[in-house]
Design a protein around this motif. Structure first.
Motif, PDB file in Angstrom:
ATOM      1  N   PHE A 103       0.833  -1.207   0.000  1.00 29.68           N
ATOM      2  CA  PHE A 103       0.000   0.000   0.000  1.00 29.68           C
ATOM      3  C   PHE A 103       0.864   1.251   0.000  1.00 29.68           C
ATOM      4  N   GLU A 104       1.908   1.236   0.808  1.00 26.66           N
ATOM      5  CA  GLU A 104       2.785   2.410   0.880  1.00 26.66           C
ATOM      6  C   GLU A 104       3.453   2.688  -0.457  1.00 26.66           C
ATOM      7  N   THR A 105       3.853   1.628  -1.151  1.00 32.57           N
ATOM      8  CA  THR A 105       4.514   1.790  -2.450  1.00 32.57           C
ATOM      9  C   THR A 105       3.562   2.398  -3.467  1.00 32.57           C
ATOM     10  N   ILE A 106       2.316   1.935  -3.463  1.00 32.14           N
ATOM     11  CA  ILE A 106       1.323   2.450  -4.394  1.00 32.14           C
ATOM     12  C   ILE A 106       1.051   3.921  -4.136  1.00 32.14           C
ATOM     13  N   VAL A 107       0.933   4.289  -2.879  1.00 31.04           N
ATOM     14  CA  VAL A 107       0.697   5.695  -2.533  1.00 31.04           C
ATOM     15  C   VAL A 107       1.885   6.534  -2.977  1.00 31.04           C
ATOM     16  N   TYR A 108       3.097   6.032  -2.744  1.00 31.12           N
ATOM     17  CA  TYR A 108       4.294   6.781  -3.121  1.00 31.12           C
ATOM     18  C   TYR A 108       4.320   7.037  -4.626  1.00 31.12           C
ATOM     19  N   LYS A 109       4.042   5.991  -5.428  1.00 25.12           N
ATOM     20  CA  LYS A 109       4.063   6.143  -6.878  1.00 25.12           C
ATOM     21  C   LYS A 109       2.994   7.131  -7.337  1.00 25.12           C
ATOM     22  N   SER A 110       1.827   7.065  -6.712  1.00 31.36           N
ATOM     23  CA  SER A 110       0.748   7.977  -7.084  1.00 31.36           C
ATOM     24  C   SER A 110       1.126   9.405  -6.781  1.00 31.36           C
ATOM     25  N   GLU A 111       1.671   9.633  -5.588  1.00 27.75           N
ATOM     26  CA  GLU A 111       2.079  10.990  -5.198  1.00 27.75           C
ATOM     27  C   GLU A 111       3.193  11.490  -6.091  1.00 27.75           C
ATOM     28  N   LYS A 112       4.133  10.590  -6.439  1.00 35.43           N
ATOM     29  CA  LYS A 112       5.248  10.967  -7.300  1.00 35.43           C
ATOM     30  C   LYS A 112       4.737  11.402  -8.664  1.00 35.43           C
ATOM     31  N   SER A 113       3.808  10.660  -9.224  1.00 29.03           N
ATOM     32  CA  SER A 113       3.263  10.979 -10.533  1.00 29.03           C
ATOM     33  C   SER A 113       2.574  12.331 -10.543  1.00 29.03           C
ATOM     34  N   VAL A 114       1.799  12.598  -9.523  1.00 33.69           N
ATOM     35  CA  VAL A 114       1.091  13.875  -9.440  1.00 33.69           C
ATOM     36  C   VAL A 114       2.084  15.020  -9.288  1.00 33.69           C
ATOM     37  N   ARG A 115       3.067  14.814  -8.392  1.00 36.48           N
ATOM     38  CA  ARG A 115       4.043  15.874  -8.139  1.00 36.48           C
ATOM     39  C   ARG A 115       4.831  16.211  -9.401  1.00 36.48           C
ATOM     40  N   ASN A 116       5.247  15.186 -10.155  1.00 36.01           N
ATOM     41  CA  ASN A 116       6.029  15.422 -11.364  1.00 36.01           C
ATOM     42  C   ASN A 116       5.210  16.082 -12.466  1.00 36.01           C
ATOM     43  N   SER A 117       4.044  15.530 -12.755  1.00 38.78           N
ATOM     44  CA  SER A 117       3.246  16.028 -13.871  1.00 38.78           C
ATOM     45  C   SER A 117       2.730  17.439 -13.626  1.00 38.78           C
ATOM     46  N   ALA A 118       2.571  17.831 -12.375  1.00 37.74           N
ATOM     47  CA  ALA A 118       2.047  19.156 -12.062  1.00 37.74           C
ATOM     48  C   ALA A 118       2.991  20.255 -12.526  1.00 37.74           C
ATOM     49  N   ARG A 119       4.272  19.957 -12.628  1.00 33.62           N
ATOM     50  CA  ARG A 119       5.262  20.962 -13.022  1.00 33.62           C
ATOM     51  C   ARG A 119       5.587  20.937 -14.516  1.00 33.62           C
ATOM     52  N   VAL A 120       5.096  19.937 -15.220  1.00 35.63           N
ATOM     53  CA  VAL A 120       5.415  19.787 -16.641  1.00 35.63           C
ATOM     54  C   VAL A 120       4.367  20.485 -17.508  1.00 35.63           C
ATOM     55  N   SER A 121       4.843  21.265 -18.464  1.00 32.44           N
ATOM     56  CA  SER A 121       3.962  21.928 -19.436  1.00 32.44           C
ATOM     57  C   SER A 121       4.032  21.161 -20.750  1.00 32.44           C
ATOM     58  N   ASP A 122       2.871  20.784 -21.289  1.00 33.93           N
ATOM     59  CA  ASP A 122       2.881  20.070 -22.568  1.00 33.93           C
ATOM     60  C   ASP A 122       3.238  21.029 -23.697  1.00 33.93           C
ATOM     61  N   HIS A 123       3.366  20.505 -24.921  1.00 34.29           N
ATOM     62  CA  HIS A 123       3.842  21.336 -26.023  1.00 34.29           C
ATOM     63  C   HIS A 123       2.870  22.462 -26.370  1.00 34.29           C
ATOM     64  N   VAL A 124       1.581  22.258 -26.108  1.00 40.01           N
ATOM     65  CA  VAL A 124       0.590  23.297 -26.417  1.00 40.01           C
ATOM     66  C   VAL A 124       0.787  24.502 -25.490  1.00 40.01           C
ATOM     67  N   LYS A 125       0.892  24.227 -24.198  1.00 41.14           N
ATOM     68  CA  LYS A 125       1.093  25.310 -23.238  1.00 41.14           C
ATOM     69  C   LYS A 125       2.457  25.974 -23.440  1.00 41.14           C
ATOM     70  N   ALA A 126       3.473  25.149 -23.685  1.00 37.75           N
ATOM     71  CA  ALA A 126       4.818  25.687 -23.889  1.00 37.75           C
ATOM     72  C   ALA A 126       4.858  26.624 -25.097  1.00 37.75           C
ATOM     73  N   LYS A 127       4.198  26.225 -26.180  1.00 35.94           N
ATOM     74  CA  LYS A 127       4.200  27.069 -27.383  1.00 35.94           C
ATOM     75  C   LYS A 127       3.477  28.389 -27.121  1.00 35.94           C
ATOM     76  N   LYS A 128       2.358  28.342 -26.430  1.00 36.65           N
ATOM     77  CA  LYS A 128       1.629  29.573 -26.115  1.00 36.65           C
ATOM     78  C   LYS A 128       2.499  30.519 -25.307  1.00 36.65           C
ATOM     79  N   TYR A 129       3.243  29.965 -24.358  1.00 35.71           N
ATOM     80  CA  TYR A 129       4.111  30.778 -23.503  1.00 35.71           C
ATOM     81  C   TYR A 129       5.246  31.401 -24.307  1.00 35.71           C
ATOM     82  N   LEU A 130       5.907  30.604 -25.142  1.00 35.60           N
ATOM     83  CA  LEU A 130       7.040  31.113 -25.922  1.00 35.60           C
ATOM     84  C   LEU A 130       6.595  32.137 -26.953  1.00 35.60           C
TER      85      LEU A 130
END
Length: 232
Positions: free
Chosen positions: A1-28
């Motif tokens: 259970f702890e491992t599953i929670v860790y992976k879930s939290e890790k995925s959310v934490r990482n993806s929250a900071r990533v901008s996809d190519h659509v957002k990145a292009k709008k920004y640039l």
């Protein structure tokens, strides 16, 4: 259970900071227009380009400059051939967070952005902000915060802090599929654990290709005109 929670939290934490190519292009594209209206912001554009497409940390960008850009770079072996482009930016150990010398290739799309910045670097307000040849101003953190705030107010799109580096590493990994290579570009040596835990966000190769195809509008128009003239 702890491992599953860790992976879930890790995925959310990482993806929250990533901008996809659509957002990145709008920004640039938005920032390119900001520079046209306010030329002193070319220093901010250079910082964004080097962070988002070359993968160098924001604090390191402020310690290196145009003399760190090598337009006649040679690859260092089989591994480097994957993302080798002929241009590179070197961050020496004394300027790097982990005190490791780092040589990062400049992607083809980033060359167009840096050429645009370089053409405008002689403007007095840009040179004064960056103390001549440095890539970023001393107060870069405040300037970037103001920039992201203005972008959010005008577009309703939020760019998270450090999104550039997180996006670069996630997209680089998705494009090349090589954890060791991406870890080295991050300055982690060949250790992929930090990459896995804090940066990987599961982007796909098509999104990554579109991300590294983002070029300035002025370049798009020039290339289209050249193609049209060639066809005639």
């Amino acid at each position: 259970f702890e491992t599953i929670v860790y992976k879930s939290e890790k995925s959310v934490r990482n993806s929250a900071r990533v901008s996809d190519h659509v957002k990145a292009k709008k920004y640039l594209v938005w920032l390119e227009e900001e520079c046209r209206k306010h030329p002193s912001k070319y220093s901010e554009l250079a910082l964004v380009v080097i962070t988002w497409f070359v993968g160098i940390r924001v604090e390191e960008v402020g310690r290196v400059g145009w003399d760190s850009l090598n337009k006649k770079a040679k690859h260092l072996g089989d591994l480097e051939r994957k993302d080798y482009t002929g241009w590179s930016i070197t961050v020496w150990g004394e300027h790097e967070k982990t005190q490791t010398d780092k040589v990062n290739p400049v992607p083809e799309n980033a060359k167009f952005w840096l050429e645009l910045c370089e053409r405008n670097w002689k403007r007095k307000r840009v040179k004064d902000k960056c103390e001549g040849k440095r890539f970023a101003a001393r107060d870069k953190a405040q300037l970037m915060k103001k920039l992201r705030t203005k972008f959010r107010k005008q577009t309703k799109i939020t760019i998270p802090t450090n999104s550039g580096r997180h996006s670069f590493l996630s997209m680089h990994l998705a494009l090349y599929g090589d954890k060791k290579l991406t870890a080295e570009r991050a300055g982690h040596g060949s250790d992929a654990d930090t990459l896995e835990r804090y940066y990987k966000a599961g982007m796909d190769s098509l999104d990554a290709k579109a991300y590294f195809d983002i070029i300035p509008k002025v370049t798009e128009k020039r290339l289209a005109k050249e193609a049209e003239d060639k066809a005639d």
